[in-house]
Enzyme design. Sequence first.
Site, PDB file in Angstrom:
ATOM      1  CG  HIS A 131      -0.455   0.259   2.522  1.00 54.90           C
ATOM      2  ND1 HIS A 131      -0.177  -0.746   3.420  1.00 54.90           N
ATOM      3  CD2 HIS A 131      -0.163   1.418   3.159  1.00 54.90           C
ATOM      4  CE1 HIS A 131       0.256  -0.227   4.557  1.00 54.90           C
ATOM      5  NE2 HIS A 131       0.283   1.087   4.417  1.00 54.90           N
TER       6      HIS A 131
ATOM      7  CG  ASP B  32       0.437  -4.104   2.856  1.00 52.92           C
ATOM      8  OD1 ASP B  32       0.908  -3.604   1.825  1.00 52.92           O
ATOM      9  OD2 ASP B  32      -0.272  -3.461   3.658  1.00 52.92           O
TER      10      ASP B  32
ATOM     11  CB  SER C  77       2.694   1.903   6.368  1.00 53.85           C
ATOM     12  OG  SER C  77       1.433   1.935   6.980  1.00 53.85           O
TER      13      SER C  77
END
Length: 756
Positions: A89, A226, A661
């Site tokens: 992402h 991810d 992230s």
Amino acid sequence: MRIFSRLALLAFLLLPASLMATPPDEGMWLPLLLKQLNEADMQQKGLKLTAEQIYSVNQGSLKDAVVQFGGGCTGEIISNQGLLLTNHHCGYSQIQSHSSVENDYLTKGYWAMNREQELPNPGLTATFIIRMEDVTSQVLTGVPTSNITEADRERLVQTNIQRVTQAAVQGTHYQSFIRPFYNGNEYYMFVTEVFTDIRLVGAPPSAIGKFGGDTDNWAWPRHTGDFSIFRIYAGPDNKPAAYSPTNQPFKPRHHLPISLSGIKPGDFTMVFGFPGRTNEYLTSWGVDETYSVSNPAKVKIRDAKLRLLDADMKASDKVRIQYAAKYASIANYWKKWIGETRGLKKLDAVTRKQEQEARFTQWVQSGDEARKAAYGPLLAGFEKNYRTGRSYTLARDYVTEAVLGVELLAYANSIAHLPELIAQKKPAADIAAAAEKAKAGRIGFYKNYNAPTDQKVAAALLALYAEGTPPALVPDYVKALQKQYPGADGWSKYAAQLFSRSRLTTSEGAAAVIDELGKGNARALTDDPAYQLSNAVISHYRANILPTYNAATDNIALLSRTYLAGLRQMQTDKKFYPDANLTLRVAYGQVAGYQPADGVQYDYYTTLDGLMEKADPTNPDFEVPARLVELYQSKDYGPYAVNGTVPVAFIATNHTTGGNSGSPVINGRGELIGTNFDRNWEGTMSDIMYDPDRVRNITLDVRYMLFVVDKYAGAGHLVKEMTLVGGPNATEAAAPSQKIKKSKIKQKAAKADAQL
């Protein structure tokens, strides 16, 4: 100020000191201060390294394998050839930018099988921290401690910051910035090295990289692969250079070895990254405003927008690709705010903050006159300013989320400076240059813009704006539109008129408008209905909302600085960590499951078996690629299997937030065991209040990443670049150490650092 009963106050004061201390595993710590604040605790929990091996200026250390990826994520270096690992992402907008209906890398994934196939990404950066330094005394030189407004103080501070940062990097290729810490009680400078030639190397298909979609977002158990892989390129001297086909892979000062040994409950874990924003020292009034006013409004607006985008994206592959990254960005915090609100209410956060404020009041009242004078008025000041600003905060949220959530209006606002330049009678050459810049900038906007979709969004969001904004703060222009277009479908009718008349709904129309602006014709934009609406709202916002909002928030900032200074003075035995502000931090904890609700217990890991149990070809969130099914059925897992399956994700007690992230999750030996990508639903309130029993960070197990790269994608050449330890195919690797001999590049870097 709220009044507490004597009995309740006494109960608060009798709380054991341990309950007032920083909870286990809470905190986002400055690497520079690990030696004095955290090293002993970290080693007691399983760290085998020293603080110097984590952060050092004089030799390669773990910090040299961690980068800020773009403007809001983290990445880690996993080879001596500049290979960079981050989240799917985090790389999503780059993957999307290379995608088309014909070459749909979002759906199919992308893998460069040689260096020539690695794709450049203009505008993408990777930023290393060279060193950090406490510069509080320099920044606060000549800044009065009292009798000065927050705005005036900030002007003096910014002047000093400019002087200090320029001096720090003069004569070098480095950059620098300074950030406030502890609400402006301290300031730290970060000297950075920024690389701009970053190329896409590999990305799994969305059915792996986004598996679970919005359904599983902010949730555990999780089975999302991810990750995405990039590479940093440098000039011939290994320094940052603009993109060139002749650039070479960057040779890092340190890269992370990858552990195949796995994890178990209680294992030490460390997250090293760039957390974005927390408000751990918010008062009870601030917490109440967050979950009673601001979060509900923003969730309501984004919910409406997401439903409309989702419908159009499902109806058209072109729209799906255009809006994929935007949808993901909008949805991410929409769901986070929902979970945060629930978590704060479940913790009874306002009451807990009130308890702290009661203890603070008692401490102030028990002190001398100087303490009473410094801290006595604070809490009453907080209550007054939050009460004053409450409606203005709501009005601001509706402008930023609803009005500027309409892309046409946001674009009109982005070029509103051009008629202002004309009105100011700026030189024609300056106006023409500004117009050319705006004309070039429009290309990226319209590449990912669909006017029919935006028209639907406008009808819904403008209705919410007019309905949700406090009546006294709605512009007259909008009130007039409500009268002109009455009824339940009034805003839909207005949106249809707006989009049929505005020239800004197409790239060609916008180019023509900007051309005329460049020639000095302001009416080319000021006569456009999109500009007229955006200008009416933004002008009203600047004149009637922002001054009161800024005054209240400036006062709150000043009060918060003093309040936090008082809390630190009151609790001298507590280690205070600074709120996140997108600077390099270390969080550490241990692998652990948790109990989200009565009678429910979550384990600490998930596997490929669980992923296949979720598989559902009728639900886009849970589609599984045929190749992955084939590998699962044949059990072709290579060296990445454990007990007949492949580990996918695990959870630990590390304190993380947005910006983390893509952060490396590192074991006690300094080896990469996973990549952080999310938090659990029950722990999203940790930006404001950490709960050690329920806050968990969610990590992609590095073995699943390797399995996908090697067995699924057939990109084993990438795995060969990496340093694997602790299992089959392991290669020897050493943790960063003072004993490691520096290469010439390291020696040059150390010399440049010394010059700074």
